[in-house]
Enzyme design. Structure first.
Site, PDB file in Angstrom:
ATOM      1  CG  HIS A   5      -4.560   2.327   4.709  1.00 41.66           C
ATOM      2  ND1 HIS A   5      -5.780   2.990   5.020  1.00 41.66           N
ATOM      3  CD2 HIS A   5      -4.967   0.892   5.875  1.00 41.66           C
ATOM      4  CE1 HIS A   5      -6.485   2.296   6.175  1.00 41.66           C
ATOM      5  NE2 HIS A   5      -6.661   0.795   5.931  1.00 41.66           N
ATOM      6  N   PRO A   6      -2.631   3.812   1.697  1.00 40.74           N
ATOM      7  CG  PRO A   6      -3.950   5.423   0.150  1.00 40.74           C
ATOM      8  CD  PRO A   6      -4.648   3.554   1.150  1.00 40.74           C
TER       9      PRO A   6
ATOM     10  CG  PHE B  61       1.345   8.785   8.843  1.00 44.85           C
ATOM     11  CD1 PHE B  61       1.102   8.962  10.145  1.00 44.85           C
ATOM     12  CD2 PHE B  61      -0.109   9.877   8.384  1.00 44.85           C
ATOM     13  CE1 PHE B  61       0.611   9.826  11.244  1.00 44.85           C
ATOM     14  CE2 PHE B  61      -0.470  11.048   9.513  1.00 44.85           C
ATOM     15  CZ  PHE B  61       0.028  11.176  10.897  1.00 44.85           C
ATOM     16  CB  ILE B  62      -2.939   4.323   9.528  1.00 46.72           C
ATOM     17  CG1 ILE B  62      -2.586   3.498   8.450  1.00 46.72           C
ATOM     18  CG2 ILE B  62      -4.409   4.324   9.334  1.00 46.72           C
ATOM     19  CD1 ILE B  62      -2.076   2.143   8.500  1.00 46.72           C
TER      20      ILE B  62
ATOM     21  CB  ALA C 196      -8.779   9.059  10.107  1.00 51.80           C
ATOM     22  CB  VAL C 197      -7.170  12.774   6.948  1.00 48.57           C
ATOM     23  CG1 VAL C 197      -6.129  11.955   6.749  1.00 48.57           C
ATOM     24  CG2 VAL C 197      -8.162  12.268   5.477  1.00 48.57           C
TER      25      VAL C 197
ATOM     26  CD  GLU D 163     -11.939   8.113   3.356  1.00 51.33           C
ATOM     27  OE1 GLU D 163     -12.786   7.432   3.739  1.00 51.33           O
ATOM     28  OE2 GLU D 163     -10.520   7.176   3.472  1.00 51.33           O
ATOM     29  CD  GLN D 164      -4.937  10.309   0.607  1.00 49.07           C
ATOM     30  OE1 GLN D 164      -4.093  10.873   0.414  1.00 49.07           O
ATOM     31  NE2 GLN D 164      -4.207   8.663   1.454  1.00 49.07           N
TER      32      GLN D 164
ATOM     33  CB  SER E 283      -7.801   6.094  -0.358  1.00 52.69           C
ATOM     34  OG  SER E 283      -8.117   5.393   1.170  1.00 52.69           O
TER      35      SER E 283
END
Length: 167
Positions: A68-69, A116-117, A119-120, A84-85, A81
């Site tokens: 994950h980024p 840090f993960i 769900a945004v 989502e971001q 990603s």
């Protein structure tokens, strides 16, 4: 549009191409889930994929986390990603917000060994920053469990957003 019939009839490679991206840069989840076909529903497909992840080794889980980024990073990341971001406003941060998030991400990665993960979806940059600050106080075990839960939630959103037809 993909259907359950197509997924259930796909070769391992085809299946992996269709849903292997759901878990960030970790097609091994789809590859392992493929053997447990047929899937009765999207919920069943997700449950199988989640079981694959939950039943994997700690090293596999850590590799999944590390795929994950960093949130808010201005680096190369999967299109999922990035989207989502972007929707969460992380690509429009001010200079000060960006540097604070970068510092917090670095502290988190230094402490836990993975990014840090979170769900945004439906979260603001401020909510994301607050969650990051709070989770920095967790233990390694607590944070690995939380990261796993967030990875699964992200995958669920992605799988659901595919609009797989249950026929």
């Amino acid at each position: 549009m993909v259907t359950l019939t197509q997924l259930n009839g796909a070769t391992k490679q085809e299946f992996t191409e269709m849903v292997g991206w759901v878990f960030e840069h970790s097609p091994w989840v789809a590859e392992r889930a493929w053997a447990r076909r047929p899937f009765r529903s999207v919920d069943h497909l997700f449950a199988v994929m989640a079981d694959v992840v939950k039943g994997s080794t700690r090293d596999d889980k850590l590799a999944l986390f590390r795929a994950h980024p960093d949130l808010g990073a201005r680096a190369r990341m999967s299109s999922a990603s990035l989207s989502e971001q972007h929707r969460a406003g992380l690509q429009q941060l001010s200079f000060a917000e960006y540097h604070l998030l970068t510092r917090l991400n670095r502290a988190y990665r230094d402490k836990f060994g993975f990014p840090f993960i979170l769900a945004v979806r439906d979260r603001t940059p401020r909510e994301i920053q607050k969650a990051l600050e709070q989770r920095l106080a967790a233990t390694q075990e607590e944070e690995e469990q939380r990261a796993l839960a967030e990875v699964l939630l992200i995958a669920w959103f992605r799988l659901r957003d595919m609009g797989i037809e249950e026929r």
